[in-house]
Design a protein around this motif. Sequence first.
Motif, short mmCIF file in Angstrom:
data_model
loop_
_atom_site.label_atom_id
_atom_site.label_comp_id
_atom_site.label_asym_id
_atom_site.label_seq_id
_atom_site.Cartn_x
_atom_site.Cartn_y
_atom_site.Cartn_z
N ASP A 253 -12.90 8.63 -3.74
CA ASP A 253 -12.22 9.36 -2.68
C ASP A 253 -11.49 8.38 -1.77
OD1 ASP A 253 -11.38 11.48 -1.21
OD2 ASP A 253 -13.34 11.96 -0.32
N ILE A 254 -10.35 8.81 -1.27
CA ILE A 254 -9.64 8.01 -0.28
C ILE A 254 -9.42 8.90 0.94
CG2 ILE A 254 -7.49 6.80 0.28
CD1 ILE A 254 -7.27 6.03 -2.67
N ILE A 255 -9.95 8.47 2.06
CA ILE A 255 -9.87 9.30 3.26
C ILE A 255 -8.90 8.64 4.23
CG2 ILE A 255 -11.18 10.31 5.17
CD1 ILE A 255 -13.60 9.46 2.93
N ARG B 31 0.87 -1.16 0.00
CA ARG B 31 0.00 0.00 0.00
C ARG B 31 0.91 1.21 0.00
NH1 ARG B 31 -5.45 0.78 1.28
NH2 ARG B 31 -5.84 2.75 2.35
N SER C 235 -10.70 5.26 5.02
CA SER C 235 -11.83 4.73 4.28
C SER C 235 -11.73 5.15 2.82
CB SER C 235 -13.14 5.23 4.90
OG SER C 235 -13.13 6.63 4.97
N GLU C 236 -12.52 4.49 2.00
CA GLU C 236 -12.55 4.79 0.57
C GLU C 236 -13.99 4.96 0.15
OE1 GLU C 236 -8.96 1.84 -0.94
OE2 GLU C 236 -11.03 1.31 -1.33
N VAL D 104 -7.89 -6.26 5.33
CA VAL D 104 -9.08 -5.86 4.57
C VAL D 104 -8.91 -6.24 3.10
CG1 VAL D 104 -10.50 -3.92 3.80
CG2 VAL D 104 -9.67 -4.00 6.16
N ILE E 274 -12.91 4.40 -7.70
CA ILE E 274 -12.58 5.07 -6.43
C ILE E 274 -12.84 6.56 -6.57
CG2 ILE E 274 -10.76 5.60 -4.76
CD1 ILE E 274 -9.42 2.99 -5.58
N ARG F 99 -16.26 2.43 2.20
CA ARG F 99 -15.81 1.18 2.81
C ARG F 99 -14.63 1.43 3.74
NH1 ARG F 99 -11.50 -1.65 -0.17
NH2 ARG F 99 -12.24 -3.58 0.77
N GLU F 100 -14.60 0.61 4.76
CA GLU F 100 -13.54 0.75 5.75
C GLU F 100 -12.28 0.06 5.24
OE1 GLU F 100 -13.41 -1.51 9.67
OE2 GLU F 100 -14.56 0.28 10.20
N VAL F 101 -11.18 0.78 5.23
CA VAL F 101 -9.91 0.13 4.91
C VAL F 101 -8.94 0.46 6.04
CG1 VAL F 101 -10.23 0.18 2.42
CG2 VAL F 101 -9.12 2.11 3.53
#
Lengths: 325, 379, 256
Positions: A190-192, A12, C162-163, A100, A188, C156-158
């Motif tokens: 958004d990536i938070i 990642r 999250s994404e 995950v 995708i 979704r939880e990563v």
Amino acid sequence: MAKGIWVFAEQREGQVKKVSFELLSEGRKVADQLGEELCAVLVGKNVSDLTEAVSAYGPDKIYVIDNDALENYTTDGYTNAVSDLVKKYEPSVLLFGCTVTGRDLSAQVAQRFQTGLMTDCTGMEVVDGQLVFTRPIYAGKAIVKASCPEARPAMATIRPNTFAAVENAKQAEVINVEYGAGDIRQVIKDIIRQVSERPELTEANIIVSGGRGMKGPENFKLLEDLADVLGAAVGASRAAVDAGWVSHSFQVGQTGKTVSPVLYIACGISGAIQHLAGMSSAKCIVAINKDEEANIFKVADYGIVGDLFEVVPILTEELKKIMAS
Amino acid sequence: MIFKLSEEQEMIRKTVRDFAEKEVAPKAGPMDEAEEFDYSLWDQMAEMGLTGIPFPEEYGGAGMDNLCYAIAVEELSRVCASTGVLISAHTSLCSWPIYYFGTEEQKHKYLDPLANGEKIGALGLTEPSAGSDAGSVKTTAVLDGDEYVLNGSKIFITNGEKADIYVVIASTDKTKGSKGTAAFIVEKGTPGFTFGKKEHKMGIRASSTYELVFENCRVPKENMLGEDGKGFKIALMTLDGGRIGIASQALGIAQGAFDEAVKYSKIREQFGKSISSFQGIQWMLADMATRIDAARLLVYRAAYLKDSGQPYSKESAMAKLYASECAMWVTTKAVQIFGGYGYTREYPVERMMRDAKITEIYEGTSEVQRIVIAANILK
Amino acid sequence: MKILVCLKQTFDTEAKITLDSNGKIESKGVSMIMNPYDEFAVEEALRIKEKGEGEVTVISVGGQQTQDALRQALAMGADKAVLVDPGEIELDEFSTATVLAKTIGGMEYDIILGGFRAIDDGSAQVVGRVAELLNIPVVNVVTKLEIEGGKALATREVEGGSEVIEVALPAAFTAQKGLNEPRYPSMKGIMKAKKKPMDKKTLADVGLDENQIAAKVKALSFSLPEARQAGKVIPGEAAEAAKELARLLREEAKVI
């Protein structure tokens, strides 16, 4: 004839997960016993740079698919990539970390090859030439040993911290494979990122956890201070999550995360069976609770019957001294 | 005889237990401590339809039977007796007489909001000098034009001050004694209707208990429930049914204390083993379980009789008598099993023992139940 | 909007696990519940339906006792239930997913929901497998779901955050805690549930035979974990005990 013990080397943002190294280390032993080669699978964008880090843990080969479309993990993108490799090289075993991503990806690949997948395993061994996996089920209240005797590849996800990551550098053969484009239906948007200096709960070596006895969200600061001294993650019991003191992502237990840290410090946690289910595979458990009857003391290696608001700050100071020495 | 609950009765037990354990139980201790009910629980119960279980859907109810109602009160009381009595007084003592004796108009106006939980109900019967002797009420209702004028006071009123709708028993003709009484539906906020003293009680401390005061309180004459002269009869019939509610509450308290005692006896260790391995404790648990089961059969039978339209006055009195004495006995034993801890507020059995006592007193004391039972036997 | 929810009946979270005389997990006398993660899925389905038009069908693969979990979903507000009883054969995730996909294949659907994992075997793969079989996209461990105009936006939880993922419908989603707060069945709901359709099918009814769903994974043996032994309670006042604990962690347990 299917051949090769494969480990999905999960990365990642340019970092290979520690669990992947753990699997390669243990995979080496299994591969040697079965007389098969050990291979790593590296998928993503600009991942060719990571082959060196991966080869430090002893794979014979590293299969690489490096493609812009794989910059971020998507279920379809990675399923397509890994499936292409599996189809082409037919491994006998395919292992993932139980993360995950590992869970998500392994299920799709397993169905694509109509094979068996054993999840969240805490052990593997060779028995009569067959790889047998140990899985805690019912949140650790029972254990099953299982195998996938016929379908190939036999697949499993392994819980982080199950095996030690042992460096065993080897000149691995790197095999680059093209990404055979396929639809990626998950877009995708958004990536938070949650900014946290602390390790991920499921991968942490040390966890400091709080329960109902914390009395309120503001008091979790006490646990954070302790966690920072130890480089630990912070966890919580369901009672603390249900009370709204911390978010669910902190929850350890049957309806939360299952963890296997080296050290688990439970503060103000009574030790409901559902909580114990999520943490009793920790190597060392410490309980701090004012109720001497609390269940948590039955599983704790060390217990202090006392007020956590007194004990924890002193413990933090003491550990600070010890860690510095 | 079939000793098996129907599928929906089982589902009600599971649903209410789930709700009670997750939502009510964590609040039971603090509510008792604060002597204040958390009415957000009422809203949740209304949402679930627990506020009108045994009434037809056309009046806002759930259209279930009295056995379902008994099970629901039992399960709520298992974790919090104050919650149990809130539902029980609301349903049995206020909604039920309106359902049974009310006109179509009264039912739509009052039962509907009671059953769907918009409104809370209470019964105003007891007076300082009219407890078990409910016929000697001193509160008066005098017809003046189109309104009755109420004067007097009612004490120990469960849900008092918190309820919106009250069924009030008053004397319309003192010369006729209990035959000169009538029941009235009185809304909170009616001029002349105020609340007196709040009672500070030994148990069911989250349940609100108030004095009701009527000073020239004018109630429209169409708010008379049933016929003039039937007030005492309405009160007695209401109490017959109310006993099923209180018996269910007592049963729930007993079950709750028993469950706590079993759990504790398994984890508490003395002399190197769990106290549940000692015969002294085992025999206590066996006796507790047996009495609770006997109480349950009596309570469910009374509910069944009511559901099937058969007489149930004696059987509901038996159920109430036995279940309440069982609750007192079982909770006392539970505290004993907990030892010193049982006497502290660290554990819920202390509260349960305090809560149990009232079930032997209100809606007819144990002595009154015996009178009712004997009267039925000897008639 | 046609919404299908795959749900599983599991042991109660408080159930004590024992082994039967054949060394398998004893299921007799254990109280059963709807898998808690599946409750989130049912709730989400109901919320989607309540926002517009729709129909919620709950589906399970299991024995006749599974009807209790399906009835609970009906009492919560689902419209129909389908139970496929495969009989007395060993199932794994492949088997269950095959039965579900075959059953669903004959139905109309826009959205498939399920819990992201079951609390019993915790395998977290059945819905993903179903999606693969039906050739629809899947988004796992969802904590927020918005449906609009034939598309879904799923959070979704990563690990470490999250994404937000967009997919076109039909699609499958698995629910994580936090997605919603499941409602309790209402009393009226319980009364209505008994009149709602419960379609009971056999394997043959969905066009499968035992060979087609033969488990890929073989369980070899079951055991119960060794109970952890209680360790030592460190005596003394808070300061003293905390100091001693720190020392023991370093010198005795050697974990820091």
